[in-house]
Enzyme design. Sequence first.
Site, PDB file in Angstrom:
ATOM      1  N   GLU A  53       6.928  -0.578  -4.708  1.00 19.11           N
ATOM      2  CA  GLU A  53       7.069  -1.382  -3.498  1.00 19.11           C
ATOM      3  C   GLU A  53       5.898  -2.348  -3.296  1.00 19.11           C
ATOM      4  O   GLU A  53       5.307  -2.418  -2.227  1.00 19.11           O
ATOM      5  CB  GLU A  53       7.225  -0.473  -2.281  1.00 19.11           C
ATOM      6  CG  GLU A  53       8.517   0.331  -2.298  1.00 19.11           C
ATOM      7  CD  GLU A  53       8.713   1.173  -1.055  1.00 19.11           C
ATOM      8  OE1 GLU A  53       9.867   1.355  -0.624  1.00 19.11           O
ATOM      9  OE2 GLU A  53       7.703   1.668  -0.501  1.00 19.11           O
ATOM     10  N   ASP A  80      -2.284   5.820   0.763  1.00 12.05           N
ATOM     11  CA  ASP A  80      -1.175   4.926   1.126  1.00 12.05           C
ATOM     12  C   ASP A  80      -1.659   3.990   2.219  1.00 12.05           C
ATOM     13  O   ASP A  80      -2.865   3.946   2.528  1.00 12.05           O
ATOM     14  CB  ASP A  80       0.048   5.733   1.580  1.00 12.05           C
ATOM     15  CG  ASP A  80       1.367   5.073   1.177  1.00 12.05           C
ATOM     16  OD1 ASP A  80       1.596   3.930   1.618  1.00 12.05           O
ATOM     17  OD2 ASP A  80       2.138   5.685   0.437  1.00 12.05           O
ATOM     18  N   HIS A  97       0.996  -0.692  -1.169  1.00 10.14           N
ATOM     19  CA  HIS A  97       0.653   0.502  -0.372  1.00 10.14           C
ATOM     20  C   HIS A  97      -0.859   0.680  -0.249  1.00 10.14           C
ATOM     21  O   HIS A  97      -1.364   1.801  -0.238  1.00 10.14           O
ATOM     22  CB  HIS A  97       1.285   1.749  -0.986  1.00 10.14           C
ATOM     23  CG  HIS A  97       2.760   1.865  -0.777  1.00 10.14           C
ATOM     24  ND1 HIS A  97       3.313   2.287   0.419  1.00 10.14           N
ATOM     25  CD2 HIS A  97       3.804   1.597  -1.600  1.00 10.14           C
ATOM     26  CE1 HIS A  97       4.638   2.280   0.320  1.00 10.14           C
ATOM     27  NE2 HIS A  97       4.963   1.849  -0.894  1.00 10.14           N
TER      28      HIS A  97
END
Length: 555
Positions: free
Chosen positions: A344, A206, A277
């Site tokens: 995202e 991440d 990410h």
Amino acid sequence: MVVPLDGAKLKIDSKSVIVAIGCEEMNSATFLKSYLQRYYGVDVVVVDKLPARESDRKAISSVIQLNLRQLAGIDPMPNFGYDLSDLKREGAYHLQVGAAQATLTGANPSGLFYAIQTLIQLLPVPAGQNITAITPNSATASSAKTSISGTSLYLPQILVVDFPRFEYRGMHLDVVRHIYSVDYVKQYIDYLALHKMNYFHWHLTDDQGWRMESKSHPLLNEIGSWRAGTIIGIFPGTGVDSTRYGGFYTIAQMKEIVEYAAQRYITVVPEIDVPGHSMAIIATYPHFSTTPEIPKQPAITWGIYNRQNNVLAPSEEVFKFLEDVFNELMDVFPGKYIHIGADECAKKWWEESAKTQEFMLKYGLKDENELQKYFAKRIADIVHARGREFIGWDEMLDDGLVKGAVVMSWRNVENGIKAAELGHKAIMTPIKYSYFNVAQKRDEDTLCHRAWFAPVDSVYLFEPVPADVPASVAANIIGGQGCMWTEYFPHKQRLEYGIFPRFSALAEVYWTLPANKNWPKFQLKLVDQFDRYDLWGANYSTEIFRSAGFDRNRY
């Protein structure tokens, strides 16, 4: 099906034996023997057959017989709302406890292992005598009574026929925001096993770090695995500390975890989260960013979506990098599912990048949604080439699903149903019911994301397949999982405060048929489950007793 039987209780002590003939039977026997020794100090013997001499047989206090065979035709077979096809499911089992012998029969190796978990759930809690036991098909307590006396354990006579509702029953652990030791990851996997879960979703990369060893790109571990500090407090925080934080799991350690999980019939689902990410990646390789001229480092805060440029820029060099690391991942993790993230991804960074726009024009991609889908397609090709399936978060729906995509629906239930309607496998993990890093009480002011609220009753009462969903669509909803993101959970005590007892409630959601669930009974049964948490040395939240208005010690 659970049928209490009359008669003397079964005694388990150091003179008891477990009979296990083959390798799979021995695997389950070893788990049970270890559990009895660790938590009760009872050291039973494991044998492949009972002794021939009658005098030796008489010295045995009780027998726990483990079998593997088809369950069809078990007698008695009363009508309890299931049919013989249910007994052929992966994980189905039969258990009968008599006065001198407990017989555990699995339709398959995992079924036998779950029969072991049921026997464990029937064991008394050392906190007192005649403790209410945990039911086999729901990870909660039944009306059967067990008791403990010294080093002898007493179980009630009982008949159980059991099988799981869903094929995918999982828990997730983020080790990026805060890393956990190999020993604790094993303990976490044991929690899954004790709740009859069969998938461990391991979030390994991440913005804040890269947690898997890479031989092909060692700079990921030298640079990307370490952040310069960590946000203090709940986002946006009161500052940042200056402690260098990080680390990674070696290939040997990851293989050790895979083997440990496999012995418990748990498949590890590893995740490399791209193309968003990806701050840890582009901090290591700045030219993979859409803004290579701007220095970057692994994120020291949370919530950088749309705030910091953390997306990969499309290029053949980037896709070669992804091929390398995903193949490394698949070399370590043999399970059929590989998680690619795909969530995202802030598309504004692509919109603002001239080179990205040139790439899109060259490859005929009309907008940034198509570019996101293109990333997924390129990684899917890598995964499919190894005979695996890929999972991604439900943002994939926004961009159009790639053939073969398995959708993990976190934003809501509707996206999972939509994926299933489109003919894709769906795994439910909606934030309102399945995220254990969110508040579990109204006045929670630490250790959580406060924007959401997921108390135990919300978790327990969640129905993954609404009644109006057609059977053809429901068949594509293969199960679900809970998620533990560790921004605010840096160590064992905090993490377990977040997951327990919601973890136990979730176990019922994906194992138990809706007709067999009962929220009022579950609350009462939690009293004994909390004693089991104590037995395991686990931490937990007791909010359920305050909010439900009853005293744990009264029952």
